[in-house]
Design a protein around this motif. Structure first.
Motif, PDB file in Angstrom:
ATOM      1  N   MET A   1      32.224   0.684 -92.995  1.00 51.99           N
ATOM      2  CA  MET A   1      32.980   0.541 -91.757  1.00 51.99           C
ATOM      3  C   MET A   1      34.477   0.530 -92.100  1.00 51.99           C
ATOM      4  N   ARG A  69      38.996  -0.256 -84.966  1.00 51.37           N
ATOM      5  CA  ARG A  69      37.837  -0.137 -85.859  1.00 51.37           C
ATOM      6  C   ARG A  69      36.527  -0.227 -85.086  1.00 51.37           C
ATOM      7  N   SER A  73      34.002   2.830 -85.129  1.00 48.36           N
ATOM      8  CA  SER A  73      32.641   2.554 -85.587  1.00 48.36           C
ATOM      9  C   SER A  73      31.611   3.001 -84.552  1.00 48.36           C
ATOM     10  N   CYS A  77      28.733   5.771 -85.131  1.00 47.42           N
ATOM     11  CA  CYS A  77      27.344   5.415 -84.851  1.00 47.42           C
ATOM     12  C   CYS A  77      26.709   6.415 -83.885  1.00 47.42           C
TER      13      CYS A  77
END
Length: 81
Positions: A1, A69, A73, A77
């Motif tokens: 991440m 972030r 992320s 995903c």
């Protein structure tokens, strides 16, 4: 991440690949003026129209309180499915 700094660097690379331009008037006469509070969010001042903006001004991230972030992320995903 990815961490927050990496996300801001990626956003800058995508957004300002040809150099920073004012998001209001399009001028190249822009000066970096430091960071926004304790974040990696760079602030800028346009010498042509005298307006202030930052890395997120005029993007979908402009009014969000979530860290970049989290958004990056989520994007990673969703794209891996």
């Amino acid at each position: 991440m990815p961490d927050e700094k990496e996300c801001y660097n990626l956003l800058r690379e995508m957004r300002w690949s040809d150099g920073v331009r004012c998001v209001y008037c399009g001028s190249e006469h822009v000066v970096r003026t430091g960071r926004w509070r304790d974040t990696p969010n760079q602030r800028y001042h346009c010498r042509s129209c005298d307006k202030w903006f930052n890395d997120k001004t005029g993007t979908i991230f402009q009014d969000t309180r979530l860290p970049l972030r989290v958004w990056f992320s989520l994007r990673l995903c969703c794209s891996s499915r």
